[in-house]
Design a protein around this motif. Sequence first.
Motif, mmCIF file in Angstrom:
data_model
loop_
_atom_site.group_PDB
_atom_site.id
_atom_site.type_symbol
_atom_site.label_atom_id
_atom_site.label_comp_id
_atom_site.label_asym_id
_atom_site.label_seq_id
_atom_site.Cartn_x
_atom_site.Cartn_y
_atom_site.Cartn_z
ATOM 1 N N LEU A 96 82.869 42.534 79.673
ATOM 2 C CA LEU A 96 82.516 43.258 78.437
ATOM 3 C C LEU A 96 81.073 43.731 78.476
ATOM 4 O O LEU A 96 80.746 44.842 78.059
ATOM 5 C CB LEU A 96 82.732 42.356 77.225
ATOM 6 N N LYS A 97 80.161 42.856 79.000
ATOM 7 C CA LYS A 97 78.747 43.216 79.092
ATOM 8 C C LYS A 97 78.545 44.431 79.980
ATOM 9 O O LYS A 97 77.742 45.319 79.685
ATOM 10 C CB LYS A 97 77.946 42.037 79.665
ATOM 11 N N ARG A 98 79.282 44.433 81.100
ATOM 12 C CA ARG A 98 79.164 45.577 82.031
ATOM 13 C C ARG A 98 79.603 46.864 81.346
ATOM 14 O O ARG A 98 78.972 47.900 81.455
ATOM 15 C CB ARG A 98 80.008 45.322 83.281
ATOM 16 N N GLN A 99 80.703 46.717 80.594
ATOM 17 C CA GLN A 99 81.208 47.911 79.915
ATOM 18 C C GLN A 99 80.227 48.413 78.854
ATOM 19 O O GLN A 99 80.034 49.597 78.670
ATOM 20 C CB GLN A 99 82.550 47.599 79.254
ATOM 21 N N LEU A 100 79.574 47.438 78.143
ATOM 22 C CA LEU A 100 78.641 47.830 77.075
ATOM 23 C C LEU A 100 77.216 48.034 77.588
ATOM 24 O O LEU A 100 76.319 48.386 76.837
ATOM 25 C CB LEU A 100 78.617 46.737 75.983
ATOM 26 N N LYS A 101 76.987 47.765 78.893
ATOM 27 C CA LYS A 101 75.684 47.906 79.564
ATOM 28 C C LYS A 101 74.582 47.094 78.873
ATOM 29 O O LYS A 101 73.472 47.567 78.616
ATOM 30 C CB LYS A 101 75.273 49.382 79.641
ATOM 31 N N LEU A 102 74.918 45.848 78.523
ATOM 32 C CA LEU A 102 73.921 44.978 77.885
ATOM 33 C C LEU A 102 73.046 44.317 78.942
ATOM 34 O O LEU A 102 73.525 43.917 79.997
ATOM 35 C CB LEU A 102 74.621 43.870 77.085
ATOM 36 N N ARG A 103 71.731 44.191 78.651
ATOM 37 C CA ARG A 103 70.817 43.578 79.608
ATOM 38 C C ARG A 103 70.841 42.048 79.451
ATOM 39 O O ARG A 103 70.887 41.529 78.340
ATOM 40 C CB ARG A 103 69.382 44.076 79.340
ATOM 41 N N GLU A 104 70.866 41.351 80.577
ATOM 42 C CA GLU A 104 70.856 39.881 80.543
ATOM 43 C C GLU A 104 69.493 39.398 80.042
ATOM 44 O O GLU A 104 68.467 39.833 80.534
ATOM 45 C CB GLU A 104 71.090 39.350 81.954
#
Lengths: 160, 268
Positions: free
Chosen positions: B101-109
């Motif tokens: 999901l993070k990859r899809q939403l391009k959220l930064r770690e």
Amino acid sequence: MLVAGILLTVSIIVLDIALAEVYVLSHIAFIFVFVNFFYWFKRYKIGLVSGLIASIIIDLTMHNQLGRTLLSLVFPILIMSILDNILRIENKISSIVFAVISTVSSIFISDLVFSLIYSNLSLEFILVLKKALISVFILVFISLIFGDAIKVESKKGKYL
Amino acid sequence: MKIEEFKNRIAVLGVIAIFSILTLLLDSVGFLTKMYDFTAFITAPIRLQFHQLSVDINDIIGSVSQITSFKEDNENLRQEVADLLERLSEFEEYKAENESLKRQLKLREDEREWILQGRVISADIAYGNTIQINVGSRDEVEEGDIVVSGEYAVGKVKKVNEYTSLISLINSGENNIPVKGQVNRARGITQANVGPTIDMIDILPDEVIEEDEVIVTSGLESNFPADLIIGVVTKVNDNPANTTQVAEVKVQVDFSKLDYIYVIKGQR
């Protein structure tokens, strides 16, 4: 004498840090044990000086405010001196009773002074009682073992 | 009582009292920093060895005193391991899903800013609730930095000198840390308690907090970043007569056995 004093102070500090590390006693209570030990045998000068030096070094190594342990030492020593003069003159009480009374009162007074200055009178009685009991035990134990080696020749002893 | 002798004693003690007040004043204006630095430079390596020895001694004492409960503990741990394996499997599933999901939403770690590793050189846990570590201002440690052990909160840097730092532990009266329950999200503040427990106070009556719930830092209005583990709830006092609830939290870090720790930058 100087070498003996330095060795004694170093051993107090080493023992103090070691015992505080294994949670047997707080630093100040341990210093009281030693000061009381010398007072028991009326070695006032060496007791006071080693207590003084040990307090300064403990404050420095433990990151306490320098002078804090020393200040906590003053009032109990004052009380001990009064007790010593009133009770022990003409041998009204034995050394062991004096040692027990002075150790317990030292710890109570120093903790009370400490809590008055640094926190709002939140004295934890269980902790204080624990410290006092362990201190008395250690004091009586070491005094009975090393007592003969330190007894003074004169009855009165000297104070500075 | 000899008056002369007693006067002597009072005079000596008076001098000591004045001397200690003077040093306290000098210390409070930072005049004695060099003395602390020098002492730390000399004693830190010796005290590190002392601490190692004391950790071993405490370990042996602890093992001997717990020997009777080992069998029962072993059974409980087996059961716990089985439960944890089950939960781990679920967790791995969620983790994979979350990363996707993070990859899809391009959220930064959000990575934690690690500063450095240090070692505990002395501990005053029974009476002072402080530890000392062998890193100081020379290693860029600052007052207010946070000390952790893995994901567990250990304490806050209280005082720094060149070679060592003094840490006030999370169960110290000086630290009132905003925290939250990990499951039900109830918020509160920590308050010192006797022994290895702390109180979580100021929990609103309509919030839910349960026994065995993990308590973590909330990261609000505090130097402590969010989601560091504080402990586990052991008792909840939800007396309706009180305006707020109080939970007793058992701290999960055994401070007496701490050796390696990490210092991270506190939130400013």
